[in-house]
Enzyme design. Structure first.
Site, PDB file in Angstrom:
ATOM      1  N   SER A 142     -46.763 -31.843  39.875  1.00 47.01           N
ATOM      2  CA  SER A 142     -46.363 -32.250  41.221  1.00 47.01           C
ATOM      3  C   SER A 142     -44.966 -31.777  41.599  1.00 47.01           C
ATOM      4  O   SER A 142     -44.595 -31.837  42.778  1.00 47.01           O
ATOM      5  CB  SER A 142     -46.437 -33.770  41.343  1.00 47.01           C
ATOM      6  OG  SER A 142     -47.770 -34.206  41.193  1.00 47.01           O
TER       7      SER A 142
ATOM      8  N   GLU B 268       0.779  -1.236   0.000  1.00 46.84           N
ATOM      9  CA  GLU B 268       0.000   0.000   0.000  1.00 46.84           C
ATOM     10  C   GLU B 268       0.816   1.296   0.000  1.00 46.84           C
ATOM     11  O   GLU B 268       0.351   2.303  -0.503  1.00 46.84           O
ATOM     12  CB  GLU B 268      -0.928  -0.002   1.223  1.00 46.84           C
ATOM     13  CG  GLU B 268      -1.989  -1.086   1.222  1.00 46.84           C
ATOM     14  CD  GLU B 268      -3.012  -0.880   0.118  1.00 46.84           C
ATOM     15  OE1 GLU B 268      -3.458   0.270  -0.078  1.00 46.84           O
ATOM     16  OE2 GLU B 268      -3.352  -1.855  -0.568  1.00 46.84           O
TER      17      GLU B 268
END
Length: 822
Positions: free
Chosen positions: A483, A90
């Site tokens: 239950s 770059e």
């Protein structure tokens, strides 16, 4: 001569004028474009969106959440090799220029003139500093205005920040494809490596991507990607980042990409991870979750999570197979390349080792099947075609599915399968080339396990497959516990003068529900009545009528208060049916509530998160609120050991909690959950089955772990006669605890100070005589209580409304009729 001098003087004047005009114009342009330049000082406090990472309790990565998948890495931690790769690709002159590269600008200008009139995009000459200016402060607009602003900002940035700071900003901000922002995330997503593990060819490939990530996709544009990578390697050689020999070797290396999964990283943890995501969202909001860079340490134990997923799936499949074969997933014509057609059928991704397959050929004793081919990372269907054999033995669980034979035992493969059927199969444990027929269960369920001392959720599975349904049945499904709620009724009674030996009559009962309402006649699951029985017997055998009588005597408002204390219900309606678990709650709430029995009555809040830290390592949230006295000491100076101060609320008396635990141990030893005896460790728990057998529950616990399982259809319907918590859910908890507790010593539940353990006759609840042997147990009594010498039966009253005292011999008479017991 004078004429010549005048001519040169004229040229000089014109040149000077043009120069001054140019300088003035340039100054004017700079002034004009500088007026509305963005504030570049904001780069000093750069806080990019960073992904949140979620870890299991052992540090394993569990999940990542982000809109931009970025991990911030300081420039000091970036290897020189990686930095040089990006500089070579770059901006070779990065350390020499002041923000602009004159050579690059001239080259771009020449190309621009050459391309005038064409549709080609102008070539940029941007330095890394200019890219920082564009990426952070400007847009991607292609114009001279933007380029001028970019150049001006680059000059200002170079005067303000060091080269290292500029590089750090650049390497953390750039987009590198596949959802990765910055080199740290890209390194993980492309190569499943940290940045410092990258080699030259991998660093070069990442450095090739900023120019156009999509153009160099390693799957769809592989040749261009390799060509660009090799170009970067050549540039690295040209700046002496690597030697020529290293460059040539790297260019010969294949471009091998190992993409990292973006889903849950711990097997079977999708439901857990999603619940954590929701909790973070609720606590801190969307921005913190997806951009805050949070580090989240969860309570998840990966081994227990995988175990929970396995035992739940096995339990659901086992039940579902008793319901018979429902047919194939889909149908297709297996001619030509069947693999491409099969690849188009959606398969669940989280039910390994199950795979989709198509039936290619059927004989009486077997079927030849083709397995769904995998897809390559780029999306193309793999060219590999794997086939296997599905023998008749691998499908005998399926009842015949066709015509008049439906429901009969399977004697031929053709009774179940036909050519072209798309089915799920799993490899045989004995022969991997042979398979077993599988079927996605219609029934659903969940399992949760937590630490009863801290409330830390160790495992949580909210269904058979997260890929199939993201609805979490452990935390989101509101179901009747049946239950399984009874222990809270008994706890309220034990906290208010009752003992485990208190006798309640189990006989027909009719409840007047008020004007216009039919009377309610509660029944036991068996449809029978058992006369006067102890509280212990009532909970061990899950007697509904006894529980209703007890709730009637204690009062539903008090039971509602206890339900709220334990976090089961916020506001329990004061109707007696709710004493049998008619209200709706979640599995995780029930498991946490049982944990309070287990830990001696201390309040716990179930949590999936231990700690959350921000991007700087500061703790934002911690679940454990206990104070640690002495933990902050700088060094050891013979001071007392650090101590934890627990200020959590005492929900119930520790002695009551132990009495409930002791009775629930009886459920495992003699009651409705005897299957848990196989674990071989002290286990307490309670089964739960709702009306019409729509929901089956079991919540059980050892001294250091609570586990709960719920099973039922998402749209509640009858599971089938005998589909109780003891038959469906308890075996799943047994399978879990058998493995989870395998290495644990069989430590009994802790008996709190003040409890007296007295030998009693289990049947009558009365003190055992010295010669008694059969049916004698140790019962837990609080100070001031003891076994009765005769029956004082709840539900049987004299003329003045006082409980009637009867002898044991009256048992037979009380069993034989209602006797006015309403």
């Amino acid at each position: 001569m004078k004429l010549m001098l005048r001519f040169f003087g004229f040229l000089f004047a014109v040149g000077t004028t043009l120069f001054l005009v140019g300088v003035a114009g340039t100054a004017g342009l700079m002034w004009h474009y500088s007026k509305d330049l963005p504030d570049y000082s904001q780069l000093q406090d750069y806080e990019p969106p960073v992904m949140t990472r979620v870890h299991a309790s052992d540090g394993a990565l569990l999940a990542e959440y982000a809109k931009e998948r970025r991990l911030y890495i300081p420039i000091q931690a970036v290897p020189k090799l990686v930095i040089n790769a990006f500089l070579a690709a770059e901006d070779k002159n990065f350390y020499d220029h002041v923000g602009l590269d004159p050579t690059g600008i001239a080259r771009a200008g020449v190309l621009y003139v050459q391309n005038l009139g064409s549709s080609r995009r102008p070539q940029g000459a941007s330095t890394i500093t200019q890219q920082v200016a564009k990426n952070f402060l400007l847009t991607n607009e292609v114009s001279f205005t933007r380029k001028i602003k970019e150049a001006l900002l680059a000059l200002k940035i170079e005067r303000t920040y060091s080269k290292e700071k500029i590089l750090e900003l650049y390497l953390n901000e750039i987009y590198l494809g596949v959802g990765a922002y910055g080199i740290a995330a890209a390194s993980l997503l492309y190569f499943d490596k940290s940045v410092h593990e990258l080699n030259a060819q991998e660093a070069a490939y990442l450095a090739a991507l900023p120019k156009a990530p999509n153009n160099y996709n390693p799957y769809r544009q592989r040749d261009r990607a390799i060509e660009r990578r090799n170009y970067v390697l050549d540039q690295m050689v040209s700046i002496n980042a690597i030697t020529a020999a290293q460059g040539e070797t790297a260019k010969k290396d294949p471009l091998t990409v190992t993409q990292r999964s973006t889903g849950a990283h711990v097997f079977a943890a999708e439901y857990f991870a999603e619940e954590v995501r929701r909790e973070i969202y609720e606590k801190f909001g969307e921005k913190k979750l997806y951009e805050g860079g949070l580090s989240v340490r969860t309570t998840l134990d990966p081994k227990l999570q995988a175990l929970g997923r396995k035992v739940l799936a096995d339990g659901l499949v086992k039940f579902d197979e008793t319901q018979g074969w429902r047919g194939p997933v889909a149908k297709l014509e297996p001619v030509g390349d069947w693999g491409v057609k099969l690849a188009e059928v959606k398969a669940l991704n989280d039910i390994s080792p199950w795979r989709l397959a198509v039936v290619l050929e059927v004989t009486d004793q077997s079927a030849r099947i083709g397995l769904q081919p995998a897809r390559e990372p780029g999306g193309a269907v793999s060219k590999d075609r794997l086939v296997g054999i599905l023998p008749l033995d691998g499908m005998k669980w399926a009842k015949a599915a066709a015509g008049n034979e439906r429901g009969r035992a399977v004697t031929k493969v053709g009774q179940v399968l036909a050519t072209g059927d798309v089915i799920y199969v799993a490899p045989s444990e004995k022969d991997k080339s042979q398979f077993r027929l599988q079927q996605l269960p219609e029934v659903s369920g969940a399992i949760a396990a937590l630490d009863p001392v801290t409330g830390r959720v160790l495992a949580l599975v909210g269904g058979f497959s997260f890929d199939q349904s993201q609805f979490n049945r452990a935390t989101q499904a509101l179901r009747q516990p049946g239950s399984a709620f009874k222990p809270f009724v008994y706890a309220a009674a034990l906290d208010n003068g009752y003992t485990p030996s208190t006798v309640v009559v189990d006989a027909p009962l009719e409840i007047d529900q008020g004007a216009g309402q039919a009377s309610w006649k509660p029944e036991n699951y068996s449809g029978k009545f058992y006369g006067p029985q102890t509280l212990r017997f009532g909970i061990e055998q899950s007697r509904n009528v006894m529980t209703v009588r007890l709730a009637q005597d204690v009062g539903m408002p008090l039971i509602g208060e206890y339900a709220k204390r334990f976090g089961v219900y916020d506001d329990l309606p004061p109707y007696l049916s709710f004493a049998l678990g008619a209200g709706e709650t979640t599995l995780l709430k029930m498991v946490a509530a049982y944990g309070m029995f287990d830990n001696g009555g201390r309040r716990i809040t179930p949590t999936l998160i231990d700690r959350i830290q921000d991007r700087y390592g500061h703790t934002m949230y911690k679940h454990d609120k206990r104070e640690c006295r002495g933990c902050a000491a700088a060094k050891w100076e013979n001071q007392p050991e650090p101590t934890l101060v627990d200020r959590r609320e005492q929900v119930i008396d520790p002695m009551t909690a132990y009495q409930v635990t002791s009775m629930l141990e009886g459920v495992v030893q003699r009651g409705t959950a005897t299957v848990l005896r196989e674990v071989g460790k002290p286990i307490a728990g309670k089964t739960g089955t709702t009306n019409d057998e729509k929901d089956a529950w079991f919540v059980g616990y050892s001294p250091d772990m609570v586990v709960g399982v719920y099973i039922g259809y998402d749209k509640p319907r009858h599971l089938g006669r005998g589909a109780t918590g003891g038959h469906l859910s308890a075996p799943i908890v047994k399978d879990f605890m058998k493995v989870a507790l395998a290495d644990k010593a069989p430590v009994p539940f802790r008996v709190p100070a003040g409890i007296k353990l007295i030998r009693i006759e289990a049947k009558t609840g009365m003190r055992a005589s010295p010669g008694s042997t059969g049916g004698v147990i140790l019962e837990a009594f609080k100070p001031g209580t003891s076994p009765p010498d005769n029956y004082s039966v709840i539900g049987v009253s004299d003329a003045e409304g006082r409980p009637l005292t009867v002898s044991p011999e009256a048992d037979r008479a009380l069993r034989s009729g209602t006797g006015g017991l309403w």
